[in-house]
Scaffold this motif. Structure first.
Motif, PDB file in Angstrom:
ATOM      1  N   UNK A  12      35.790  38.199  27.474  1.00 51.50           N
ATOM      2  CA  UNK A  12      36.264  37.178  28.420  1.00 51.50           C
ATOM      3  C   UNK A  12      37.754  36.945  28.244  1.00 51.50           C
ATOM      4  N   UNK A  13      38.192  36.834  26.995  1.00 51.95           N
ATOM      5  CA  UNK A  13      39.622  36.628  26.742  1.00 51.95           C
ATOM      6  C   UNK A  13      40.438  37.851  27.170  1.00 51.95           C
ATOM      7  N   UNK A  14      39.902  39.050  27.000  1.00 51.74           N
ATOM      8  CA  UNK A  14      40.614  40.251  27.428  1.00 51.74           C
ATOM      9  C   UNK A  14      40.786  40.264  28.948  1.00 51.74           C
ATOM     10  N   UNK A  15      39.735  39.853  29.679  1.00 51.46           N
ATOM     11  CA  UNK A  15      39.842  39.813  31.141  1.00 51.46           C
ATOM     12  C   UNK A  15      40.875  38.780  31.566  1.00 51.46           C
ATOM     13  N   UNK A  16      40.896  37.639  30.879  1.00 55.36           N
ATOM     14  CA  UNK A  16      41.885  36.613  31.215  1.00 55.36           C
ATOM     15  C   UNK A  16      43.311  37.134  31.065  1.00 55.36           C
ATOM     16  N   UNK A  17      43.540  37.956  30.030  1.00 53.53           N
ATOM     17  CA  UNK A  17      44.871  38.532  29.849  1.00 53.53           C
ATOM     18  C   UNK A  17      45.155  39.627  30.875  1.00 53.53           C
ATOM     19  N   UNK A  18      44.120  40.361  31.305  1.00 51.59           N
ATOM     20  CA  UNK A  18      44.303  41.426  32.288  1.00 51.59           C
ATOM     21  C   UNK A  18      44.541  40.877  33.692  1.00 51.59           C
ATOM     22  N   UNK A  19      44.115  39.640  33.943  1.00 50.42           N
ATOM     23  CA  UNK A  19      44.314  39.070  35.277  1.00 50.42           C
ATOM     24  C   UNK A  19      45.794  38.976  35.617  1.00 50.42           C
ATOM     25  N   UNK A  28      49.860  51.542  43.832  1.00 47.33           N
ATOM     26  CA  UNK A  28      49.087  52.713  43.420  1.00 47.33           C
ATOM     27  C   UNK A  28      48.095  52.376  42.306  1.00 47.33           C
ATOM     28  N   UNK A  29      48.482  51.532  41.365  1.00 49.10           N
ATOM     29  CA  UNK A  29      47.615  51.212  40.222  1.00 49.10           C
ATOM     30  C   UNK A  29      46.845  49.910  40.394  1.00 49.10           C
ATOM     31  N   UNK A  30      47.115  49.188  41.478  1.00 45.19           N
ATOM     32  CA  UNK A  30      46.468  47.886  41.664  1.00 45.19           C
ATOM     33  C   UNK A  30      44.956  48.032  41.801  1.00 45.19           C
ATOM     34  N   UNK A  31      44.519  49.020  42.572  1.00 41.69           N
ATOM     35  CA  UNK A  31      43.076  49.210  42.752  1.00 41.69           C
ATOM     36  C   UNK A  31      42.401  49.577  41.426  1.00 41.69           C
ATOM     37  N   UNK A  32      43.068  50.363  40.601  1.00 43.78           N
ATOM     38  CA  UNK A  32      42.502  50.722  39.298  1.00 43.78           C
ATOM     39  C   UNK A  32      42.339  49.491  38.419  1.00 43.78           C
ATOM     40  N   UNK A  33      43.335  48.614  38.415  1.00 43.88           N
ATOM     41  CA  UNK A  33      43.250  47.383  37.612  1.00 43.88           C
ATOM     42  C   UNK A  33      42.107  46.505  38.104  1.00 43.88           C
ATOM     43  N   UNK A  34      41.982  46.381  39.426  1.00 41.38           N
ATOM     44  CA  UNK A  34      40.885  45.587  39.973  1.00 41.38           C
ATOM     45  C   UNK A  34      39.532  46.162  39.586  1.00 41.38           C
ATOM     46  N   UNK A  35      39.384  47.456  39.664  1.00 37.46           N
ATOM     47  CA  UNK A  35      38.108  48.086  39.316  1.00 37.46           C
ATOM     48  C   UNK A  35      37.784  47.903  37.834  1.00 37.46           C
ATOM     49  N   UNK A  36      38.815  47.996  36.971  1.00 38.47           N
ATOM     50  CA  UNK A  36      38.585  47.797  35.534  1.00 38.47           C
ATOM     51  C   UNK A  36      38.126  46.367  35.245  1.00 38.47           C
ATOM     52  N   UNK A  37      38.788  45.415  35.869  1.00 40.51           N
ATOM     53  CA  UNK A  37      38.402  44.005  35.653  1.00 40.51           C
ATOM     54  C   UNK A  37      36.992  43.751  36.171  1.00 40.51           C
ATOM     55  N   UNK A  77      33.225  33.289  32.977  1.00 42.07           N
ATOM     56  CA  UNK A  77      33.219  34.573  33.675  1.00 42.07           C
ATOM     57  C   UNK A  77      33.051  34.371  35.183  1.00 42.07           C
ATOM     58  N   UNK A  78      32.314  33.335  35.608  1.00 35.80           N
ATOM     59  CA  UNK A  78      32.213  33.037  37.033  1.00 35.80           C
ATOM     60  C   UNK A  78      33.565  32.611  37.595  1.00 35.80           C
ATOM     61  N   UNK A  79      34.319  31.874  36.796  1.00 32.62           N
ATOM     62  CA  UNK A  79      35.664  31.485  37.211  1.00 32.62           C
ATOM     63  C   UNK A  79      36.567  32.716  37.365  1.00 32.62           C
ATOM     64  N   UNK A  80      36.428  33.660  36.444  1.00 31.09           N
ATOM     65  CA  UNK A  80      37.215  34.892  36.538  1.00 31.09           C
ATOM     66  C   UNK A  80      36.810  35.713  37.757  1.00 31.09           C
ATOM     67  N   UNK A  81      35.512  35.771  38.040  1.00 30.57           N
ATOM     68  CA  UNK A  81      35.040  36.506  39.211  1.00 30.57           C
ATOM     69  C   UNK A  81      35.598  35.890  40.498  1.00 30.57           C
ATOM     70  N   UNK A  82      35.605  34.568  40.568  1.00 33.38           N
ATOM     71  CA  UNK A  82      36.153  33.890  41.743  1.00 33.38           C
ATOM     72  C   UNK A  82      37.645  34.155  41.883  1.00 33.38           C
ATOM     73  N   UNK A  83      38.360  34.121  40.767  1.00 29.99           N
ATOM     74  CA  UNK A  83      39.803  34.386  40.809  1.00 29.99           C
ATOM     75  C   UNK A  83      40.083  35.807  41.290  1.00 29.99           C
ATOM     76  N   UNK A  84      39.281  36.768  40.845  1.00 30.27           N
ATOM     77  CA  UNK A  84      39.468  38.154  41.285  1.00 30.27           C
ATOM     78  C   UNK A  84      39.204  38.299  42.773  1.00 30.27           C
TER      79      UNK A  84
END
Length: 212
Positions: A12-19, A28-37, A77-84
Motif C-alpha cells: 500500500x505504501x509503495x503504491x502511494x509513492x508510485x501515484x 509513452x510511459x504513462x500507460x505502463x505506470x497506470x497498469x503497474x499500479x 487501497x479503495x482510496x488509491x483505486x479511486x484516485x487512480x
C-alpha cells in the motif's frame, strides 16, 4: 496472518509513492505506470480477501483488532483505486479535448463546405426535435393535470350527491313516520267524533223522552 499483513501494508505504501509518478511520467510511459499500479491494487485486493478469512480465525481477544487493521488496509487501497480512476478520467478528458482541438485547427472550411452544412443542419434538426419533445411533454403533463382536476371535481360532486341522497332518504323516512302518525290520529279522531255524535243523540233522546 502477520507476515501477509505486513506484506500488504508495505505494498500500500509503495503504491502511494508510485501515484506521484503519474503526474511526472511522459505520455509513452504513462500507460505502463497506470497498469503497474492497477496490477498492484488487484494483488492487494486478493490479499485482503485472504486476510479477512485469517482475521476471522484469530482468538476472540485478538479478532476485533485484526479485523480493524484489515478494514483500514481495505479503506486505504479503495482510496488509491479511486484516485487512480480519477486520474485516468482526467487524462481521457484531456486527451479527447486535445484531439478535438487538433482536428479543429487542422480542418479548413469554405463558404460552400458541405461537411459544415450537414452538421449544422443536423444540429438544427436535433434542436427542433428536442423542442418538440419538450413541448409535447408540457402538453402531456398539462393534459394529465387537467384529467386529475376533472377526477377530483367529479369526486367532490359524487360526494355531494351522495350526501343529498342520504339527506333525502332520512327526510323521507321521517316524513313516512309523521304521515303514519297523522293517519293514526285522524282515524282515532274520526271514531271519537262518531262516538261523540252518537252519545249526543242518546242524551238528547233521553232528555226529550223523560222531560216531555
Amino acid at each position: 496472518m502477520e507476515p501477509l499483513y505486513q506484506q500488504t501494508h508495505k505494498q500500500v505504501h509503495e503504491i502511494q509513492s508510485h501515484m506521484g509518478r503519474l503526474e511526472t511520467a511522459d505520455k509513452q510511459s504513462l500507460h505502463l505506470v497506470e497498469n503497474e499500479i492497477q496490477a498492484s491494487i488487484d494483488q492487494i485486493f486478493s490479499h485482503l480477501e485472504r486476510l479477512e478469512i485469517l482475521s476471522s480465525k484469530e482468538p476472540p481477544n485478538k479478532r476485533q483488532n485484526a479485523k480493524l487493521r484489515v478494514d483500514q488496509l481495505k479503506y486505504d487501497v479503495q482510496h488509491l483505486q479511486t484516485a487512480l480512476r480519477n486520474f485516468q478520467h482526467r487524462r481521457y478528458t484531456r486527451e479527447e479535448q486535445e484531439r478535438q482541438r487538433e482536428e479543429l485547427l487542422s480542418r479548413t472550411f469554405t463558404t460552400n463546405d458541405s461537411d459544415t452544412a450537414i452538421p449544422m443542419d443536423d444540429s438544427l434538426q436535433l434542436n427542433s426535435s428536442l423542442q418538440k419533445i419538450h413541448y409535447g411533454m408540457d402538453d402531456l403533463i398539462g393534459g394529465g393535470h387537467s384529467i386529475l382536476e376533472g377526477l377530483r371535481a367529479q369526486r367532490l360532486t359524487l360526494k355531494g350527491t351522495q350526501k343529498k341522497i342520504l339527506d333525502i332518504a332520512n327526510m323521507l323516512g321521517l316524513s313516512n313516520t309523521v304521515m303514519r302518525l297523522i293517519e293514526k290520529r285522524a282515524f282515532q279522531d274520526k271514531y271519537l267524533m262518531i262516538g261523540g255524535m252518537l252519545l249526543t243523540c242518546v242524551v238528547m233522546f233521553l232528555v226529550v223522552q223523560y222531560l216531555t
